[in-house]
Design an enzyme around this catalytic site. Structure first.
Site: not given
Length: 640
Positions: A467, A591, A593
């Site tokens: 990440c 994000d 992820h």
């Protein structure tokens, strides 16, 4: 109607402004602004843009120097229509300065209306006067209109023509005497300009193609055709043009863009052809004439690349546009290049290349000529760009006039998933998200474009460990897309190699699945881009809202993406919505992820890019209470 002192009545005067007000009043320091418009193709007394006179604060500007520099910037079809004094009450004096610099620019007094203005420093109040013709008394403007949709007025009935011309001119100079080289060079340039209307010269006129393989309208004009084109002036009625004359609108599709952007600029393309076998009406026998040279001579090849833009109405006949705009524009650019080259004729010839730009805050295109011999970072080129930033009233801490910022006239253009480097990644996904829900908050966002990097991109399975790498790649893409860097966004392995090279990691780190954090990201940014970073340490996720004010300042002044790292998770922060009175705030999180396909709707609806509150309406914490966080705030380089 308004009564004058003598009892007569005059009609009200309307001044229409397409440029933002701040371009006339900011910064609030004594200065002079030149007003640009298109009296021939826009409504009377319309101001499209403002340029700053240099140097700032000069009470008596060098009008000849100003005219020469504006000549290089100004696209044919636009003209000087006025001036504004900031910090002076002399609106009439500004009008007379505009008339004077315009006369130096074109060698004649303006026949169109001119505007003079003055700005009160304390209040920012602007007063305008106008004169509707040379010798006509200036009167106060009775109505000022700041257009809500200036781009539509400019481009709904307006269009661009572009002409590129590569020249290789032979300059013969006596081998033992170069004293007359300048005179010979001037004569060569003047001869070249005069030949643009020769009978053997043809002009291929083609409409823009929006997709590869698409057919487009085209015609060919000959030099003789142009010599017979009557002088056509703007009269407000297209019906008065000869119906048999092809207008510029014929070259565009029924539906076309009403804005001009760097990524997609549409223009009628004009190519100059030379027909050396042009049939003469008078038959003659081929002949060769011998002119002996009085002394040994050497040949110097003068390579020139001309590239001009012209602005006109879509209703204007294209033959008239070529005759009255394109050819004079080419002659102007030849003259500008002549002055730049003449001092270096006996040394290394400059490699002059024109480029066209529409920088932020400016609606109309401008042209500048760069010497590309030594690259863009060469000191003289940097100083030239800095002066252009000052004149165009652009910030001095970001590159807006580099070659990569130039208008792109290639077929097609770009869409939301295409970047200049050919990347297929989604860009600027936050623009589609709903509001944050913060009542009375002030939103501070990233300034510029970025690409969304997330898990599983590029065929790399980094689910569970990559990440922070993805956040770094998003940050790197921001610097690339803002033209601060031309290097490619690094892969995971390349990031690891950098950390090994600087001694932060052991060689075994390369190819591993080890996490990295904010500090490692700062090392990589410094090594690859020379970018410095500020780091904010937060002891707990609960304390992150306390940093909203500082983050808001970052986005307002730096505008770069922020990496947030806490525990084993990393996010990219794109903005904050902060109510200083109540303390309520939300974080705009991108994000990394996400593991799905690049489906914008799925990403937004799934919350992979969206506003997050520290504690949501159900009492759940987005940031972990028992983890400390590092916030990496990359700084914007101070460069042009």
């Amino acid at each position: 109607m308004e009564a004058t002192a003598g009892g007569s009545r005059r009609r009200p005067t309307l001044l229409r402004l397409l440029c933002p007000k701040k371009s006339l009043v900011s910064p609030p320091t004594p200065s002079l602004r030149w007003l640009l418009g298109s009296p021939r193709f826009l409504p009377p007394l319309t101001v499209a843009a403002a340029l700053r006179s240099l140097p700032d604060g000069a009470s008596s500007p060098d009008l000849q120097r100003e005219a020469e520099e504006i000549r290089g910037l100004l696209v044919r079809g636009f003209d000087i229509v006025g001036a504004v004094h900031v910090g002076s009450a002399d609106a009439g004096g500004a009008l007379e300065l505009a008339r004077a610099v315009r006369e130096r620019l074109y060698g004649e007094r303006a026949s169109h209306g001119m505007v003079g203005g003055c700005v009160e420093l304390g209040t920012g109040e602007i007063r305008f006067v106008v004169s509707e013709g040379d010798g006509v008394e200036a009167v106060e403007v009775t109505e000022v209109v700041w257009e809500d949709d200036p781009g539509r007025l400019l481009w709904e009935k307006g269009c661009l023509l572009r002409c590129e011309l590569l020249l290789k001119l032979p300059l013969y100079v006596p081998s033992d005497d170069t004293s007359g080289i300048e005179a010979r060079f001037y004569s060569l340039i003047e001869s070249t300009a005069s030949k643009l209307r020769d009978p053997h010269v043809s002009y291929l006129i083609e409409g823009p193609r929006t997709t590869p393989g698409e057919s487009h309208y085209s015609i060919i004009l000959h030099g003789n055709d142009l010599n017979s084109v009557p002088h056509l002036s703007r009269n407000g009625s297209t019906e008065e043009y000869d119906a048999n004359i092809v207008s510029c609108s014929k070259f565009f599709p029924a539906k076309r863009s009403l804005s001009l952007t760097r990524e997609n600029a549409d223009a009628i393309q004009i190519t100059i052809l030379s027909n050396q076998s042009f049939n003469s009406s008078k038959a003659s026998t081929p002949a060769v004439e011998y002119f002996p040279a009085p002394a040994l001579a050497s040949l110097r090849a003068i390579n020139l690349k001309l590239d001009i833009l012209c602005y006109t109405s879509v209703d204007f006949p294209v033959a008239a546009a070529v005759s009255e705009l394109v050819i004079p524009g080419l002659a102007d650019q030849l003259s500008i290049m002549k002055k730049a080259i003449v001092s270096e004729l006996t040394t290394q010839q400059p490699q002059l290349s024109p480029y066209h730009f529409v920088p932020p805050g400016l609606l109309i295109p401008v042209t500048t000529i760069y010497d590309t011999r030594y690259g863009e970072i060469e000191e003289k080129q940097s100083e030239l760009r800095r002066n252009l930033h000052l004149r165009l009233q652009l910030p001095l801490d970001r590159p807006l006039l580099r070659i990569s910022n130039a208008l792109n006239f290639s077929i097609g253009g770009t869409d939301k998933k295409a970047s200049k480097s050919g990347s297929s990644l989604l860009r600027d996904v936050h623009r589609e998200i709903p509001s944050s829900g913060v009542s009375g908050g002030i939103i501070s966002l990233i300034d510029g474009s970025y690409e969304y990097y997330h898990y599983l991109h590029d065929g790399i399975d980094d689910n569970g460990w990559g990440c922070a790498y993805r956040s770094l790649q998003t940050i790197m893409s921001w610097y690339r897309l803002q033209q601060y860097s031309s290097i490619n966004v690094p892969s995971h392995r390349e990031i690891q190699q950098v950390l090994v090279e600087i001694g932060d990691k052991d060689p075994s780190f390369i190819g591993s699945r080890e996490w990295i954090g904010a500090i490692e990201l700062s090392f990589v940014l410094d090594k690859l881009l020379g970018v410095s970073c500020k780091v904010i340490n937060v002891r707990s996720g609960d304390e992150l809202p306390e940093k909203c004010r500082e983050l808001a300042i970052h986005f307002e002044t730096q505008g770069t993406p922020v990496m947030i790292g806490g525990g084993v998770l990393a996010y990219t922060l794109l903005g904050v919505d902060y109510n200083e009175s109540s303390g309520d705030c939300a974080f705009l999180i991108l994000d990394p992820h996400y593991t799905g396909a690049d489906d914008l709707k799925k990403i937004v609806n799934g919350g992979w890019c969206g506003w997050k509150k520290s504690i949501d309406s159900k009492g759940r914490s987005f940031f972990l209470k028992d983890k400390f966080y590092n916030l990496l705030l990359p700084q914007r380089p101070n460069m042009v």
